[in-house]
Design an enzyme around this catalytic site. Sequence first.
Site, short mmCIF file in Angstrom:
data_model
loop_
_atom_site.label_atom_id
_atom_site.label_comp_id
_atom_site.label_asym_id
_atom_site.label_seq_id
_atom_site.Cartn_x
_atom_site.Cartn_y
_atom_site.Cartn_z
N ARG A 38 0.88 -1.18 0.00
CA ARG A 38 0.00 0.00 0.00
C ARG A 38 0.91 1.21 0.00
O ARG A 38 1.70 1.41 0.93
CB ARG A 38 -0.92 0.00 1.23
N HIS A 51 -7.28 0.76 -6.52
CA HIS A 51 -7.51 -0.11 -5.35
C HIS A 51 -8.17 -1.41 -5.87
O HIS A 51 -9.33 -1.70 -5.56
CB HIS A 51 -8.41 0.61 -4.33
N GLN A 103 -10.07 -4.03 -3.59
CA GLN A 103 -11.38 -3.59 -3.10
C GLN A 103 -12.46 -3.84 -4.14
O GLN A 103 -13.55 -4.33 -3.82
CB GLN A 103 -11.32 -2.10 -2.74
N ASP A 134 -17.19 7.02 -1.63
CA ASP A 134 -15.95 6.86 -0.86
C ASP A 134 -15.71 8.18 -0.13
O ASP A 134 -16.40 9.19 -0.40
CB ASP A 134 -14.81 6.55 -1.85
N CYS A 157 -16.27 1.38 0.39
CA CYS A 157 -15.09 0.55 0.72
C CYS A 157 -14.71 0.66 2.19
O CYS A 157 -14.02 -0.22 2.71
CB CYS A 157 -13.92 0.92 -0.18
N ARG A 209 -13.27 -8.92 1.43
CA ARG A 209 -11.87 -8.62 1.12
C ARG A 209 -11.00 -9.84 1.41
O ARG A 209 -10.12 -10.21 0.63
CB ARG A 209 -11.37 -7.42 1.96
N1 NVA Z 1 -9.95 6.44 -1.50
C1 NVA Z 1 -9.59 6.06 -0.15
C2 NVA Z 1 -9.82 4.60 0.04
C3 NVA Z 1 -9.51 4.09 1.43
C4 NVA Z 1 -9.67 2.61 1.54
C5 NVA Z 1 -8.12 6.42 0.10
O1 NVA Z 1 -7.32 6.24 -0.81
O2 NVA Z 1 -7.80 6.87 1.20
N1 CP Z 2 -11.18 -0.38 2.32
C1 CP Z 2 -9.92 -0.43 2.78
O1 CP Z 2 -8.96 -0.66 2.04
O2 CP Z 2 -9.80 -0.24 4.11
P1 CP Z 2 -8.45 0.00 4.94
O3 CP Z 2 -7.93 1.36 4.56
O4 CP Z 2 -8.88 -0.07 6.38
O5 CP Z 2 -7.48 -1.08 4.60
#
Ligand code: NVA
Ligand code: CP
Length: 320
Positions: free
Chosen positions: A109, A136, A139, A235, A275, A303
């Site tokens: 990540r 992502h 997800q 989101d 998500c 997930r």
């Molecule tokens: N769009 C959000 C998704 C979090 C799971 C982010 O990137 O923070």
């Molecule tokens: N939806 C998702 O990826 O959640 P986290 O940021 O908690 O991993």
Amino acid sequence: MKPGMSLMKHYLQFKDLRAEEYAYLFERARVIKQRFKNYEKYQPLVDRTLAMIFEKASTRTRVSFEAGMYQMGGSVVHLTTGDSQLGRAEPIEDSARVISRMVDIVMIRTFEQTKIERFAAHSRVPVINGLTNEFHPCQILADLFTYLEHRAPLNAKGYDLDCLKGKVVAWVGDGNNMANTWLQAAEILGFTVHVSTPGGYEVDASVAGISNSNCYKVFKDPVEACRGAHLVTTDVWTSMGYEAENEARLKAFADWCVDAEMMAQAQPDALFMHCLPAHRGEEVTADVIDGPQSVVWDEAENRMHVQKALMEYLSLGRIG
Ligand code: NVA
Ligand code: CP
């Protein structure tokens, strides 16, 4: 890698796999989930190690990958920017060369997509995108599986993916990593995304990496975008890494809150997804996310099941 499995695959974007591979993965996820629910041990990854590298916060991604890998008989190494040399400017290419000599699969990540691509280019083992600024994919894998579980006919080969063809997904909010990944999924699986974002936060087909602009339609009015939708999704207004823009975003996104009025425009049996993490009263009202059309808890649980199927596939190829 299993003998005979010639090409190592990474999962850096949704479009890294083809429709037929998704059909296979969804069926494996269904079987793996069923085993989990029946307390049946299933350990195809004994002695395998997953390295998880987090340069941003996480709850679901961490727990789902870590629990999933242990359930499959493997083990996990957890690294963050702060507690590894990644935070002290060791080149990503060197990190990839070293880490991939010691583990069997890597989940990352991070911020720019180019970072995970550089890591993958120097990795000896499969690399999975656990979220970047641009995408992502894990997800959306879970979201589609959740939609199929709730809405698709189940035949001898698994869920009928053809049921996705012609369906409408309404995306209300930021033109972000989730939105981009929905567009890639629409292009591959034959549905349409109705995208409504505030001005200045639009999706960009070149960033999303799609070649067929027919897979999405842009709507100024989020209520219009929801008309006839089979799935409404949103989101956070401010994704990780964009916190400095929070104040401006709170103002710009005020009309992009999924509420009962928007849901009423969608199909009567439309599902709501998010998500997570969610901010009730910002991108979604409490009555929608906690209401009868919301499947967000299934979505979060799934997930783990889809990622177990994905790790099995990237490590061992097709089973049987
Ligand atoms: N769009 C959000 C998704 C979090 C799971 C982010 O990137 O923070
Ligand atoms: N939806 C998702 O990826 O959640 P986290 O940021 O908690 O991993």
